[in-house]
Scaffold this active site. Sequence first.
Site, PDB file in Angstrom:
ATOM      1  N   HIS A   1       0.760  -1.127   0.109  1.00 18.63           N
ATOM      2  CA  HIS A   1       0.018  -0.161   0.061  1.00 18.63           C
ATOM      3  C   HIS A   1       0.923   1.155   0.217  1.00 18.63           C
ATOM      4  O   HIS A   1       1.450   1.733   1.030  1.00 18.63           O
ATOM      5  CB  HIS A   1      -1.080   0.139   1.454  1.00 18.63           C
ATOM      6  CG  HIS A   1      -1.843   1.163   1.235  1.00 18.63           C
ATOM      7  ND1 HIS A   1      -3.149   0.818   1.329  1.00 18.63           N
ATOM      8  CD2 HIS A   1      -1.777   2.390   0.907  1.00 18.63           C
ATOM      9  CE1 HIS A   1      -4.013   2.047   1.322  1.00 18.63           C
ATOM     10  NE2 HIS A   1      -3.024   2.900   1.136  1.00 18.63           N
TER      11      HIS A   1
ATOM     12  N   HIS B   1       1.755   5.187  -1.865  1.00 26.23           N
ATOM     13  CA  HIS B   1       1.248   6.560  -2.566  1.00 26.23           C
ATOM     14  C   HIS B   1       2.710   7.232  -3.168  1.00 26.23           C
ATOM     15  O   HIS B   1       3.609   7.464  -2.435  1.00 26.23           O
ATOM     16  CB  HIS B   1       0.729   7.344  -1.455  1.00 26.23           C
ATOM     17  CG  HIS B   1      -0.790   6.975  -1.008  1.00 26.23           C
ATOM     18  ND1 HIS B   1      -1.882   6.840  -1.794  1.00 26.23           N
ATOM     19  CD2 HIS B   1      -0.934   6.306   0.112  1.00 26.23           C
ATOM     20  CE1 HIS B   1      -2.901   6.624  -1.095  1.00 26.23           C
ATOM     21  NE2 HIS B   1      -2.489   6.026  -0.032  1.00 26.23           N
TER      22      HIS B   1
ATOM     23  N   HIS C   1      -4.649  -0.661   5.781  1.00 27.89           N
ATOM     24  CA  HIS C   1      -4.274   0.048   6.789  1.00 27.89           C
ATOM     25  C   HIS C   1      -5.101   0.042   8.055  1.00 27.89           C
ATOM     26  O   HIS C   1      -5.622   0.927   8.645  1.00 27.89           O
ATOM     27  CB  HIS C   1      -4.127   1.712   6.741  1.00 27.89           C
ATOM     28  CG  HIS C   1      -5.076   2.071   5.590  1.00 27.89           C
ATOM     29  ND1 HIS C   1      -6.433   2.173   6.039  1.00 27.89           N
ATOM     30  CD2 HIS C   1      -4.762   2.669   4.626  1.00 27.89           C
ATOM     31  CE1 HIS C   1      -6.929   2.887   5.096  1.00 27.89           C
ATOM     32  NE2 HIS C   1      -5.933   3.276   4.186  1.00 27.89           N
TER      33      HIS C   1
END
Length: 357
Positions: free
Chosen positions: A14, A16, A174
């Site tokens: 995960h 960004h 998360h």
Amino acid sequence: MTTSLTIPSACDFHLHLRQGDMMRMVTPKVAEGGVSLAYIMPNLQPPIKTTDEALAYKKELQALAPNVTFLMTLYLSPELTVEEVRKASKAGIRGVKSYPRGVTTNSESGIESYEVYYPVFKAMEEEGLVLNLHGEIPSDHNNNVCVMNAEEKFLPELEKLHKAFPNLKIVLEHATSQAAVEMVKRLGDTVACSITVHHLQLIVDDWAGQAHHFCKPVAKYPNDRNALREVVASGHPRFFLGTDSAPHPSHAKESAHAHAGVFTTPLVLPYLAKIFEEIGCLDKLENFACHFGKQFYQVTQKDGFETATVTLVKEDNVVVPQQYAIATDPSTQGDLGAVVPFLASKNIGWKIAKNFC
């Protein structure tokens, strides 16, 4: 006492990486943090909604970090059709990310109801794509919903989706709460959970009044952090690393409305070594960071992933940098600002001595 540790490079399920100058600064730091496989979130501006957009973005990232394998996702939106799911599967796209509307960064195009997407989920189930869920519902003060219980209030929806599509792989992203840990453990083998670096470290007291620790979902109570720590210490195979590392310029964090996100990318494995040592389960770090996620996603050499190793060493004084300049050109660094990393200026006691990159 362990003073060095050699493990496979990590898999971050995960992450960004943003766009433009931020992307150009952050992406090379993926490998610096000991990560050689990264599962990329699609909440850009505009969001990545098609296979072609995802592949174009992947090409940009690969040029910046050729030693990293990037797995791509699409943004769940009304534009995502059954036909696009099948096209995405053929092109190697691995998942679809769901954002509830308005709960976090760049989620304005997020969804308000899941039922309308059931044909898409059925196609994903058939094609083997993973559904990645941001597990919160929007705050609703009339019904006693706020950031502290938004995740727990979402969990019945997770259970409903699993029952409707028992063969669809779902990842609750998360997780921050004891309730989330218990729910994922109770559901079947097709349901897993990513856990961040910062949620293993923080509780509510650490982000209240501290902008650089503010993220969504927010860190919760001590018992919630304990539940996260206990499940990783137990070696449960459906709980694995997903950093949710999310960089913002410091001026956007240090503002009246701080942007949500904690930046951990440059030091992922040293952060984890510090935390796992502190909670007495350094021997569980490798499976959590390197193997469990890869097994759930069934990553193989067909995905372009090659095994590499990282050596971590324990030292007395390993200080996290105060900031990372966003611009790679020194002449413009002051104009674009900088990103403050997790535990900036703190001694974390571990560093990478030998890296695959």
